[in-house]
Structures are given as structure tokens and as C-alpha cells.
Design a protein around this motif. Sequence first.
Motif, PDB file in Angstrom:
ATOM      1  N   PRO A 119      94.435  56.388  97.811  1.00  0.00           N
ATOM      2  CA  PRO A 119      95.733  55.740  98.030  1.00  0.00           C
ATOM      3  C   PRO A 119      95.633  54.274  98.465  1.00  0.00           C
ATOM      4  CG  PRO A 119      95.702  57.916  99.043  1.00  0.00           C
ATOM      5  CD  PRO A 119      94.295  57.606  98.605  1.00  0.00           C
ATOM      6  N   LEU A 120      94.477  53.863  98.971  1.00  0.00           N
ATOM      7  CA  LEU A 120      94.275  52.481  99.402  1.00  0.00           C
ATOM      8  C   LEU A 120      93.729  51.595  98.286  1.00  0.00           C
ATOM      9  CD1 LEU A 120      92.517  53.277 102.803  1.00  0.00           C
ATOM     10  CD2 LEU A 120      94.956  52.830 102.412  1.00  0.00           C
ATOM     11  N   ALA A 121      93.166  52.211  97.249  1.00  0.00           N
ATOM     12  CA  ALA A 121      92.504  51.467  96.175  1.00  0.00           C
ATOM     13  C   ALA A 121      93.515  50.913  95.177  1.00  0.00           C
ATOM     14  CB  ALA A 121      91.505  52.374  95.460  1.00  0.00           C
ATOM     15  N   GLU A 122      93.146  49.783  94.594  1.00  0.00           N
ATOM     16  CA  GLU A 122      93.952  49.144  93.551  1.00  0.00           C
ATOM     17  C   GLU A 122      93.455  49.502  92.153  1.00  0.00           C
ATOM     18  OE1 GLU A 122      94.465  45.241  96.429  1.00  0.00           O
ATOM     19  OE2 GLU A 122      93.366  45.048  94.563  1.00  0.00           O
ATOM     20  N   LEU A 123      92.179  49.889  92.053  1.00  0.00           N
ATOM     21  CA  LEU A 123      91.564  50.206  90.768  1.00  0.00           C
ATOM     22  C   LEU A 123      90.631  51.395  90.936  1.00  0.00           C
ATOM     23  CD1 LEU A 123      90.823  49.453  87.765  1.00  0.00           C
ATOM     24  CD2 LEU A 123      89.038  47.981  88.740  1.00  0.00           C
ATOM     25  N   ALA A 124      90.704  52.337  89.990  1.00  0.00           N
ATOM     26  CA  ALA A 124      89.773  53.460  89.924  1.00  0.00           C
ATOM     27  C   ALA A 124      88.974  53.343  88.639  1.00  0.00           C
ATOM     28  CB  ALA A 124      90.524  54.790  89.959  1.00  0.00           C
ATOM     29  N   VAL A 125      87.660  53.456  88.751  1.00  0.00           N
ATOM     30  CA  VAL A 125      86.781  53.399  87.588  1.00  0.00           C
ATOM     31  C   VAL A 125      86.040  54.727  87.505  1.00  0.00           C
ATOM     32  CG1 VAL A 125      84.887  52.195  86.454  1.00  0.00           C
ATOM     33  CG2 VAL A 125      86.494  50.906  87.892  1.00  0.00           C
ATOM     34  N   PHE A 126      86.275  55.443  86.415  1.00  0.00           N
ATOM     35  CA  PHE A 126      85.645  56.744  86.168  1.00  0.00           C
ATOM     36  C   PHE A 126      84.502  56.530  85.193  1.00  0.00           C
ATOM     37  CE2 PHE A 126      86.657  61.239  84.262  1.00  0.00           C
ATOM     38  CZ  PHE A 126      85.435  61.712  84.702  1.00  0.00           C
ATOM     39  N   MET A 127      83.279  56.701  85.674  1.00  0.00           N
ATOM     40  CA  MET A 127      82.092  56.572  84.845  1.00  0.00           C
ATOM     41  C   MET A 127      81.854  57.932  84.179  1.00  0.00           C
ATOM     42  SD  MET A 127      81.337  53.431  85.346  1.00  0.00           S
ATOM     43  CE  MET A 127      79.710  53.314  84.609  1.00  0.00           C
ATOM     44  N   ASN A 128      82.468  58.117  83.029  1.00  0.00           N
ATOM     45  CA  ASN A 128      82.488  59.408  82.332  1.00  0.00           C
ATOM     46  C   ASN A 128      81.512  59.401  81.155  1.00  0.00           C
ATOM     47  OD1 ASN A 128      83.318  61.984  81.679  1.00  0.00           O
ATOM     48  ND2 ASN A 128      85.176  61.338  80.657  1.00  0.00           N
ATOM     49  N   LEU A 129      80.244  59.128  81.451  1.00  0.00           N
ATOM     50  CA  LEU A 129      79.216  59.055  80.428  1.00  0.00           C
ATOM     51  C   LEU A 129      78.729  60.443  80.044  1.00  0.00           C
ATOM     52  CD1 LEU A 129      79.200  56.191  81.803  1.00  0.00           C
ATOM     53  CD2 LEU A 129      76.803  56.080  81.171  1.00  0.00           C
ATOM     54  N   PRO A 130      78.216  60.598  78.825  1.00  0.00           N
ATOM     55  CA  PRO A 130      77.627  61.884  78.440  1.00  0.00           C
ATOM     56  C   PRO A 130      76.453  62.241  79.357  1.00  0.00           C
ATOM     57  CG  PRO A 130      77.903  60.462  76.520  1.00  0.00           C
ATOM     58  CD  PRO A 130      78.197  59.628  77.725  1.00  0.00           C
ATOM     59  N   VAL A 131      76.250  63.532  79.545  1.00  0.00           N
ATOM     60  CA  VAL A 131      75.184  64.027  80.413  1.00  0.00           C
ATOM     61  C   VAL A 131      73.829  63.446  80.008  1.00  0.00           C
ATOM     62  CG1 VAL A 131      73.876  66.114  80.975  1.00  0.00           C
ATOM     63  CG2 VAL A 131      76.367  66.107  81.192  1.00  0.00           C
ATOM     64  N   ALA A 132      73.540  63.386  78.712  1.00  0.00           N
ATOM     65  CA  ALA A 132      72.238  62.874  78.260  1.00  0.00           C
ATOM     66  C   ALA A 132      72.036  61.420  78.690  1.00  0.00           C
ATOM     67  CB  ALA A 132      72.118  63.002  76.741  1.00  0.00           C
ATOM     68  N   MET A 133      73.081  60.612  78.662  1.00  0.00           N
ATOM     69  CA  MET A 133      72.976  59.218  79.127  1.00  0.00           C
ATOM     70  C   MET A 133      72.709  59.166  80.626  1.00  0.00           C
ATOM     71  SD  MET A 133      75.794  56.704  77.499  1.00  0.00           S
ATOM     72  CE  MET A 133      75.811  56.345  75.776  1.00  0.00           C
ATOM     73  N   CYS A 134      73.392  60.016  81.375  1.00  0.00           N
ATOM     74  CA  CYS A 134      73.186  60.065  82.827  1.00  0.00           C
ATOM     75  C   CYS A 134      71.759  60.472  83.152  1.00  0.00           C
ATOM     76  CB  CYS A 134      74.181  61.022  83.481  1.00  0.00           C
ATOM     77  SG  CYS A 134      75.905  60.488  83.360  1.00  0.00           S
ATOM     78  N   GLN A 135      71.231  61.441  82.414  1.00  0.00           N
ATOM     79  CA  GLN A 135      69.857  61.867  82.649  1.00  0.00           C
ATOM     80  C   GLN A 135      68.868  60.752  82.292  1.00  0.00           C
ATOM     81  OE1 GLN A 135      70.046  65.543  80.347  1.00  0.00           O
ATOM     82  NE2 GLN A 135      69.820  66.719  82.241  1.00  0.00           N
ATOM     83  N   ALA A 136      69.118  60.044  81.205  1.00  0.00           N
ATOM     84  CA  ALA A 136      68.246  58.924  80.829  1.00  0.00           C
ATOM     85  C   ALA A 136      68.277  57.845  81.911  1.00  0.00           C
ATOM     86  CB  ALA A 136      68.676  58.354  79.478  1.00  0.00           C
TER      87      ALA A 136
END
Length: 163
Positions: A81-98
Motif C-alpha cells: 500500500p505504500l509503494a508506487e510501483l510493483a515489478v513482478f519478475m515472472n521469468l520461466p523457471v529454467a531462466m531462474c535456475q540458469a
Amino acid sequence: MVNKIIIFGNSGSGKSTLANRLKQQQNLAHLDLDTLAWEATNPPVRRPQEASVKDIQAFIMQHPKWIIEGCYTDLLNLIAPLAELAVFMNLPVAMCQANARKRPWEPHKYVSQEAQDENLPMLLNWIAEYDQRTDEFSLQAHKKLFESFHGDKIRHRENPASG
């Protein structure tokens, strides 16, 4: 210019990398929730939420311009509620693992590079379970946070530095 940002997503999604870049570009104070969410025990145990919340409140009171990042929707829901911007890093699992495999040593989380490397198999498994989990670290929880956020929001499906 945005002065209060939350970034969330799976482990290895690039939250810290993006937060550090935005911190430099916009002169924001940076809080990685990993630094206050866990007791310094082996194995690690979550701190009581009240203790983490007190630390977050102290950080926010001390810094009028901030970026807070992590995978903890139980904590992020209190900050949203205090934030002005939300950034969702919704990368594929394989990218996250790399990303996790090539992650540099994180001295605020591990006593040595060797200790971090020993934890890598567990981390890769944790990342792989993201879509199936239903806890505060899950894709399901992150989607709900993103969808309910009332300010500006961005969803990244690839690393913003590479795309």
C-alpha cells in the motif's frame, strides 16, 4: 520518477540485480528482504513476522525513497500500500535456475562461496517447485499480489537487462 518500488518473483529471477540497477539510477535506498526474514541459524529459520515488520518499518521511516525486494508476499503485502510501483519478475523457471547457477557470491547470505555452492542443489529444486507451491513464496502468491496492486505495475517475463 518513482520513489517507492517493490520487486518480487522466484529465486533467481533477477530481483536483486534489477533493484541494484534502479537503486543507482534513481538514488533509492535498497532493502533485500532476505537480510531480515531469517534467523542466523543452521538450518535457517524464518524470523517472527513481527520482528521483520519492525525492521521494515524502521527502514521506511529512515528512507523516504526506497526499493524493497524479495519473494515474501507475507511481508510485501504489508508494504504494497505504500509503494508506487510493483515489478513482478515472472521469468520461466529454467531462466531462474540458469541465473542461480551463475550468481556471484552473496556474502550477506553465505559465509563463503563454497557454502553458497553447497546450497545450489537445494536452491535449484526450490526454484523448480515455484509453480506448484502454495506458500508465500509461490507463483500463485506473487500473481495475487501483482493483480491486487493498485499502483503502476510491470511484469517482466525475461531479464530486463537482456531484453
